[in-house]
Design a protein around this motif. Structure first.
Motif, PDB file in Angstrom:
ATOM      1  N   LEU A  26       0.844  -1.063  -0.120  1.00 44.16           N
ATOM      2  CA  LEU A  26      -0.206   0.010   0.189  1.00 44.16           C
ATOM      3  C   LEU A  26       0.785   1.326   0.004  1.00 44.16           C
ATOM      4  CD1 LEU A  26      -2.665   1.558  -0.043  1.00 44.16           C
ATOM      5  CD2 LEU A  26      -2.721   1.235   2.553  1.00 44.16           C
ATOM      6  N   MET A  27       1.951   1.214   0.868  1.00 42.68           N
ATOM      7  CA  MET A  27       3.031   2.250   0.913  1.00 42.68           C
ATOM      8  C   MET A  27       3.312   2.620  -0.863  1.00 42.68           C
ATOM      9  SD  MET A  27       2.543   3.720   3.737  1.00 42.68           S
ATOM     10  CE  MET A  27       0.869   3.103   3.633  1.00 42.68           C
ATOM     11  N   TYR A  83       0.751   4.347  -2.730  1.00 45.06           N
ATOM     12  CA  TYR A  83       0.702   5.531  -2.263  1.00 45.06           C
ATOM     13  C   TYR A  83       1.647   6.546  -2.994  1.00 45.06           C
ATOM     14  CZ  TYR A  83      -2.642   5.282   1.465  1.00 45.06           C
ATOM     15  OH  TYR A  83      -3.886   4.987   2.199  1.00 45.06           O
ATOM     16  N   ASP A  97       1.379   9.257  -5.969  1.00 49.36           N
ATOM     17  CA  ASP A  97       1.691  10.449  -5.950  1.00 49.36           C
ATOM     18  C   ASP A  97       2.940  11.149  -7.062  1.00 49.36           C
ATOM     19  OD1 ASP A  97       1.958  12.801  -3.972  1.00 49.36           O
ATOM     20  OD2 ASP A  97       3.909  12.383  -3.464  1.00 49.36           O
ATOM     21  N   SER A 137      -2.499  -1.402  -8.885  1.00 47.85           N
ATOM     22  CA  SER A 137      -3.554  -1.156  -8.003  1.00 47.85           C
ATOM     23  C   SER A 137      -4.383  -2.463  -8.056  1.00 47.85           C
ATOM     24  CB  SER A 137      -4.525  -0.173  -8.046  1.00 47.85           C
ATOM     25  OG  SER A 137      -3.869   1.300  -8.197  1.00 47.85           O
ATOM     26  N   TYR A 149     -10.139   5.479   0.769  1.00 51.74           N
ATOM     27  CA  TYR A 149      -9.164   5.445  -0.448  1.00 51.74           C
ATOM     28  C   TYR A 149      -9.681   6.152  -1.568  1.00 51.74           C
ATOM     29  CZ  TYR A 149      -5.118   4.445  -3.463  1.00 51.74           C
ATOM     30  OH  TYR A 149      -4.246   4.381  -3.885  1.00 51.74           O
ATOM     31  N   TYR A 175      -9.598   9.579  -0.589  1.00 53.49           N
ATOM     32  CA  TYR A 175      -8.206  10.378  -1.097  1.00 53.49           C
ATOM     33  C   TYR A 175      -7.977  10.634  -2.451  1.00 53.49           C
ATOM     34  CZ  TYR A 175      -3.379   9.178  -2.267  1.00 53.49           C
ATOM     35  OH  TYR A 175      -2.310   9.207  -2.921  1.00 53.49           O
ATOM     36  N   THR A 203      -6.256  14.081   1.380  1.00 56.55           N
ATOM     37  CA  THR A 203      -5.151  13.854   0.557  1.00 56.55           C
ATOM     38  C   THR A 203      -3.866  13.466   1.265  1.00 56.55           C
ATOM     39  OG1 THR A 203      -4.326  16.384   1.014  1.00 56.55           O
ATOM     40  CG2 THR A 203      -5.709  16.040  -1.131  1.00 56.55           C
ATOM     41  N   CYS A 204      -3.886  13.508   2.363  1.00 55.23           N
ATOM     42  CA  CYS A 204      -2.661  12.987   3.140  1.00 55.23           C
ATOM     43  C   CYS A 204      -2.948  11.294   3.233  1.00 55.23           C
ATOM     44  CB  CYS A 204      -2.713  13.449   4.669  1.00 55.23           C
ATOM     45  SG  CYS A 204      -3.459  12.589   5.973  1.00 55.23           S
ATOM     46  N   GLY A 205      -3.939  10.751   2.865  1.00 50.77           N
ATOM     47  CA  GLY A 205      -4.084   9.371   2.791  1.00 50.77           C
ATOM     48  C   GLY A 205      -3.941   8.415   3.877  1.00 50.77           C
ATOM     49  N   SER A 223      -7.104   5.892   4.999  1.00 53.74           N
ATOM     50  CA  SER A 223      -7.076   4.667   4.312  1.00 53.74           C
ATOM     51  C   SER A 223      -6.054   3.603   4.551  1.00 53.74           C
ATOM     52  CB  SER A 223      -7.064   4.914   2.888  1.00 53.74           C
ATOM     53  OG  SER A 223      -6.140   5.680   2.252  1.00 53.74           O
ATOM     54  N   ALA A 224      -4.989   4.404   4.985  1.00 56.18           N
ATOM     55  CA  ALA A 224      -3.769   3.823   5.391  1.00 56.18           C
ATOM     56  C   ALA A 224      -3.979   2.715   6.663  1.00 56.18           C
ATOM     57  CB  ALA A 224      -2.499   4.562   5.539  1.00 56.18           C
TER      58      ALA A 224
END
Length: 362
Positions: free
Chosen positions: A66-67, A70, A74, A114, A137, A140, A169-171, A174-175
């Motif tokens: 997931l990271m 992201y 980004d 994804s 998510y 986001y 937007t920092c996400g 969902s994380a």
């Protein structure tokens, strides 16, 4: 030719945070496996791949993947216009809705990345956590499109208006779903007003720290409009030091709100209460991890992260032409180590004494 640049002071916001730095003992093995599979996509330019390789992500397989997702979303959307960003977001959302469906040939690689991530995640994630992840998510990704519109229009938001958008937007929300993937947290618990408020507190802590620590890189690349420090400077007519001090005080207020708010959490029975405690311990640790990662990885401070974490002093990077080359090529944070600086004191408008350096870049 010699160049001069100021150095900014970064307040230490996490001094009194009760949750210490912690890392999963299996992290290195899992990270190596995930990074190897992700590199096979060849989705990043050589410069962006170098930046990716410098980042350490602190979770097991799903969290690590997931990271990575992201990161690449980004990278792909940061310099895109609104239309291009929306097209990418629509691809990602369609891939999440159809994780077992082959992606069209020639499509942006974000779709397949994804799809593969979510196809693996749903094999072990609880149904409630899947719903919660998809809801947050999606929020986001939609917010990333709004950010692109703001960037295209050079829009600068008020503090409150900015925070409303930045929470998405920092996400972070969902994380957080990673922490509940093995839990069956009912919606009545997950969406309880007290729980929602406490989760929002951790999101705020993360975004405050992230915006303070990434501000230098973003102001250099012309992307500082989507940053809390810039919003504070604009609305309150503060200089950079005063805005950093204001953000640090706000961080302290949010910390207290979270600590005090935990006593207001209702009881749903011993088993559910234990899950809620585990979930909150997880996301509270995330706030610490986010701050540690910012210094220990090389995305923002190059190899000087540990030193800057101690001194709280970082050279202000010079402005670059964002459209010429990749962000990584433009903003070489590793060059911070070449700076020879002398110190003098200056009083910012925010009232907190700040160290300002006038360094000489060799």
């Amino acid at each position: 030719m010699n160049a001069h640049a100021r150095m900014m002071y970064l307040p230490d916001t996490m001094t009194n945070w009760p949750w210490p730095r912690a890392i999963n003992p299996h992290f290195e093995d899992v990270k190596a496996e995930v990074d190897a599979s992700f590199r096979d996509f060849k989705a990043l330019s050589p410069e962006s791949q170098e930046a990716f390789d410098k980042c350490d992500f602190e979770h097991l397989r799903i969290g690590s993947e997931l990271m990575n997702v992201y990161f690449i979303v980004d990278e792909f959307t940061d310099s895109e216009n609104a239309a291009g960003t929306k097209a990418m977001v629509d691809i990602v959302l369609d891939a999440l809705d159809n994780p077992h469906k082959a992606r069209p040939q020639g499509e942006c690689i974000l779709g397949e990345i994804s799809r593969q991530f979510w196809a693996r995640a749903i094999q072990t994630a609880s149904l409630p956590s899947q719903r919660h992840f998809l809801d947050s998510y999606t929020a986001y990704l939609r917010a990333v499109v709004v950010e692109a519109v703001d960037r295209e229009q050079s829009r600068r938001r008020s503090i409150d208006d900015y925070l409303k958008l930045r929470r998405d937007t920092c996400g972070a929300k969902s994380a957080f779903a990673v922490y509940e993937m093995g839990m069956e947290l009912p919606d009545e618990v997950f969406y309880h007003p007290v729980i929602v408020e406490l989760v929002d507190c951790i999101i705020e802590l993360i975004l405050i720290d992230n915006d303070m620590l990434s501000y230098n890189r973003e102001q250099a690349t012309g992307d500082e409009n989507h940053n809390l420090v810039s919003a504070i400077m604009l609305e309150l007519s503060l200089d950079r030091g005063g805005a950093m001090a204001w953000a640090a005080r706000y961080h302290t207020d949010v910390e207290k709100k979270f600590i005090d708010g935990r006593s207001k959490v209702p009881s749903w029975g011993a088993s559910t209460d234990a899950l809620v405690k585990e979930y909150f311990d997880g996301i509270a640790t995330w706030a610490r991890a986010n701050c540690c990662w910012s210094f220990e990885a090389q995305r923002y401070f190059g190899t000087m992260g540990p030193e800057i974490q101690q001194t709280r002093l970082v050279p202000v990077l010079p402005k670059v032409n964002y459209k010429d080359t990749s962000v990584v090529a433009q903003v070489n944070v590793t060059d911070l180590s070449k700076i020879d600086a002398t110190v003098h004191r200056e009083q910012p408008s925010g009232g907190l004494e700040c160290l300002i350096l006038w360094p000489q870049v060799m």
